[in-house]
Design an enzyme around this catalytic site. Sequence first.
Site, mmCIF file in Angstrom:
data_model
loop_
_atom_site.group_PDB
_atom_site.id
_atom_site.type_symbol
_atom_site.label_atom_id
_atom_site.label_comp_id
_atom_site.label_asym_id
_atom_site.label_seq_id
_atom_site.Cartn_x
_atom_site.Cartn_y
_atom_site.Cartn_z
ATOM 1 N N CYS A 55 -4.168 -24.219 53.758
ATOM 2 C CA CYS A 55 -3.788 -25.628 53.981
ATOM 3 C C CYS A 55 -3.734 -26.403 52.667
ATOM 4 O O CYS A 55 -4.712 -26.460 51.920
ATOM 5 C CB CYS A 55 -4.796 -26.263 54.942
ATOM 6 N N CYS A 58 -6.245 -29.219 52.403
ATOM 7 C CA CYS A 58 -7.591 -28.676 52.182
ATOM 8 C C CYS A 58 -7.798 -28.342 50.703
ATOM 9 O O CYS A 58 -8.861 -28.610 50.131
ATOM 10 C CB CYS A 58 -7.815 -27.429 53.029
ATOM 11 N N CYS A 397 3.725 -24.031 53.883
ATOM 12 C CA CYS A 397 3.033 -23.754 55.143
ATOM 13 C C CYS A 397 3.402 -22.374 55.689
ATOM 14 O O CYS A 397 4.584 -22.117 55.965
ATOM 15 C CB CYS A 397 3.388 -24.837 56.166
ATOM 16 N N CYS A 400 5.169 -22.416 59.095
ATOM 17 C CA CYS A 400 6.578 -22.802 58.994
ATOM 18 C C CYS A 400 7.441 -21.601 58.608
ATOM 19 O O CYS A 400 8.541 -21.409 59.142
ATOM 20 C CB CYS A 400 6.746 -23.928 57.970
#
Length: 488
Positions: A55, A58, A397, A400
């Site tokens: 992430c 993150c 991502c 994705c």
Amino acid sequence: MPVIPVLSAVSLALVSLCPTALCARRDVLELGDADFDYLATEHETMLVKFYAPWCGHCKKLAPEFEKAAGRLKGIVQLAKVDCTANSETCGRFGVTGYPTLKIFRFGKDSAPYDGPRSASGIYHYMTKQTGPDSLHLKSKEDLQNFVNNYDASIVGVFSGTDAPRLDEFLKAAGLLREQFRFAHITDLQVAEESVLLFRPPRLANAFEDSVVVFTDYLTISSLRRFIRDNIYGLCPHMTMENRDRLRVRDLLTAYYDLDYHHNVRGSNYWRNRVMKVASKYSGRGLIFSVANKRDFQAELEDDYGLGTADGGELPFVTIRTKLGHKYTMREEFTRDGQSLERFLEDYFAGRLKRYIRSEPVPEKNAAPVKVVVAESFDDIVNDPNKDVLIQFYSPSCPHCKKLEPVYRELAETLYSDPNVVVAKMNAVDNDVPLGYDVQGFPTIYFAPVGKKDDPVRYQGARELKDFLKFLKQEASHNLVLPGLKEEL
């Protein structure tokens, strides 16, 4: 060999083996399915970060979280849980996005953490989670020391410990302690019975009172309302910690080299000029603020296309409305405030052009999946004659990337349908329009004909047949599906 030199040598060796970054990481307790309940119960107050290693948000939070852990060592424990490896724990606490931060008390989920994400912000927010909700002041000296603070202070003065409204004040302090500083006095020789809001001495000015008296009947609701309406004054200092609370209203901000720790007088030089203009426009639905441009450097570059060198020593000014509309003052800030007044007159007259962060509009866009950028969003997604499925994604991502072949197959399947568009937009480098709540990636919406102001969020499975089933139900017309098998 003497004992002391040996111990000193050993200590020096241990220090050399523990670089600052490594020691900071050790200050963050790593928890998992096997030990969360056992270890979390040992700490009176603990802030836990639930995250995923892939992430991007993150990764951005990690160094700030580690710095905060070092500063809070011995005060509040910080911990982290890798949800990709500890799904049972994350599922038990309702974690659905990353990063999710929660406050635990003796292992029990106490409250979501909704404070700032900077090291300094986390530190200040979490220190307010310790100690009494309201500090009991015993003398005028205590009162003076308490209010002589960098932040605003709320002080209740009562006739004694059994005063009828003291309990209500303490309950309010317990609910609001994360945001504001509270103290109470139970001796009328120190001050008269009242509730007082002391604005920070560093923000003292000639345009408003430094102390505001609460005059309503004291309840939790009335005190909360009083603080909300008066805590920031005419022109607050916006920080990473309070920005979200300020941005619930239309907000003008002047950014410059503000530093209230080392240069109060210089910081107030420009603030006073903003306040002089602000006093002429009070009551028109716009609030004013000042901020350190270096604290907001990344945001100014990403959201407004402004760098810290823009304007030199002069402030540059933006307006962000509560709906997310953004405007910038392109004229140089003049010391007499006239340029700011002209900017405001244009804003209230509706003459300003909104600033939109956007990638360039693609010169060619013939692929089955149409590429949308902020500048082309209205033309493609809000086309009144087209049903549009729009995916908001992040280039980094992994979810994705996994979806990409299925999404492309969907676009190819519907390519011959003149009434449907399958599109995607990089939500990292383009402003997401109002009406689309994008908190994680990928996020998919369907904007049908006649309902562009009320798009439908897609929450189904991510296989071709699932997308087609959804579109058959939601599309404004019968889909054109040449050669498609009946079971789909």
